[in-house]
Scaffold this motif. Structure first.
Motif, short mmCIF file in Angstrom:
data_model
loop_
_atom_site.label_atom_id
_atom_site.label_comp_id
_atom_site.label_asym_id
_atom_site.label_seq_id
_atom_site.Cartn_x
_atom_site.Cartn_y
_atom_site.Cartn_z
N UNK A 132 0.96 -1.38 0.19
CA UNK A 132 0.02 0.08 -0.04
C UNK A 132 1.01 1.45 0.02
N UNK A 133 0.55 2.05 -1.07
CA UNK A 133 1.36 3.26 -1.03
C UNK A 133 0.56 4.46 -0.56
N UNK A 134 -0.81 4.36 -0.79
CA UNK A 134 -1.69 5.63 -0.24
C UNK A 134 -3.06 4.99 -0.47
N UNK A 135 -4.16 5.82 0.32
CA UNK A 135 -5.41 5.61 0.08
C UNK A 135 -6.14 6.92 -0.52
N UNK A 136 -6.76 6.57 -1.59
CA UNK A 136 -7.55 7.62 -2.52
C UNK A 136 -8.97 7.73 -2.03
N UNK A 137 -9.41 8.45 -1.19
CA UNK A 137 -10.82 8.71 -0.93
C UNK A 137 -11.75 9.00 -1.86
N UNK A 138 -12.80 8.36 -2.11
CA UNK A 138 -13.80 8.87 -3.30
C UNK A 138 -13.25 8.66 -4.73
N UNK A 139 -12.21 7.97 -4.76
CA UNK A 139 -11.54 7.93 -6.09
C UNK A 139 -12.59 7.46 -7.31
N UNK A 140 -13.25 6.23 -6.76
CA UNK A 140 -14.14 5.33 -7.88
C UNK A 140 -15.34 6.34 -7.75
N UNK A 141 -15.92 6.64 -6.76
CA UNK A 141 -17.16 7.26 -6.67
C UNK A 141 -17.31 7.72 -5.22
N UNK A 142 -18.32 8.55 -4.75
CA UNK A 142 -18.61 9.06 -3.44
C UNK A 142 -18.52 7.80 -2.37
N UNK A 143 -17.77 7.50 -1.60
CA UNK A 143 -18.03 6.41 -0.56
C UNK A 143 -17.15 5.37 -1.19
N UNK A 144 -16.73 5.20 -2.33
CA UNK A 144 -15.84 4.04 -2.70
C UNK A 144 -14.54 4.42 -3.02
#
Length: 154
Positions: A132-144
């Motif tokens: 894991x390098x990072x977490x991208x919040x809402x990357x795919x859609x809100x809440x995903x």
């Protein structure tokens, strides 16, 4: 236990775009707007910096992957294996093929995004040395959210 299948990896052709788009919709984009349509796949096939490959077993397409090669890194844009062909080495074979190209290009690492709720995919990539390098919040859609994963080469 069944024997290991003979997996063949080849460059995708325009005729593969419909199947790649359909598998993306089923295996990756469920619950999301359909972005990797056959037309988008055809555009990726024409992109010089992108490689699209297909995995076949006994002449039937069972998986695919798209990798974009940049100046500093390779980015796995999309990869899927049909459910009935999983856990048979198909995903690993796709990544080994793409990794060889990235190494030949002298790229130091491969990055990708995976849905944070896709525990099967996260476990698969971890087994292959992705961290894991990072977490991208809402990357795919809100809440995903997406987990950004990276594997160093060399």
């Amino acid at each position: 236990m069944s024997e290991t299948p003979r997996i063949t990896i080849r460059l995708a052709r325009p005729a593969d775009a419909a199947g790649i788009g359909a598998l993306s919709r089923i295996a990756i984009e469920q619950g999301l707007p359909w972005r990797w349509t056959p037309e988008r796949v055809r555009r990726a096939l024409a992109e010089p910096s992108t490689t699209v490959i297909v995995a076949e077993v006994d002449g039937a397409a069972v998986g695919f992957a798209l990798m974009k090669y940049g100046a500093a890194a390779a980015r796995l844009l999309l990869m899927a294996v049909r459910r009935d062909a999983r856990r048979r080495g198909v995903g690993r074979a796709l990544l080994v093929w793409l990794e060889a190209v990235a190494r030949a290009a002298g790229l130091p690492h491969i990055r990708l995004e995976a849905r944070a709720d896709n525990h099967e995919a996260l476990a698969f990539y971890a087994r292959l040395g992705f961290a894991q390098h990072a977490l991208a919040q809402g990357y795919y859609a809100p809440g995903i959210d997406a987990v950004v994963l990276e594997r160093r080469l060399g």
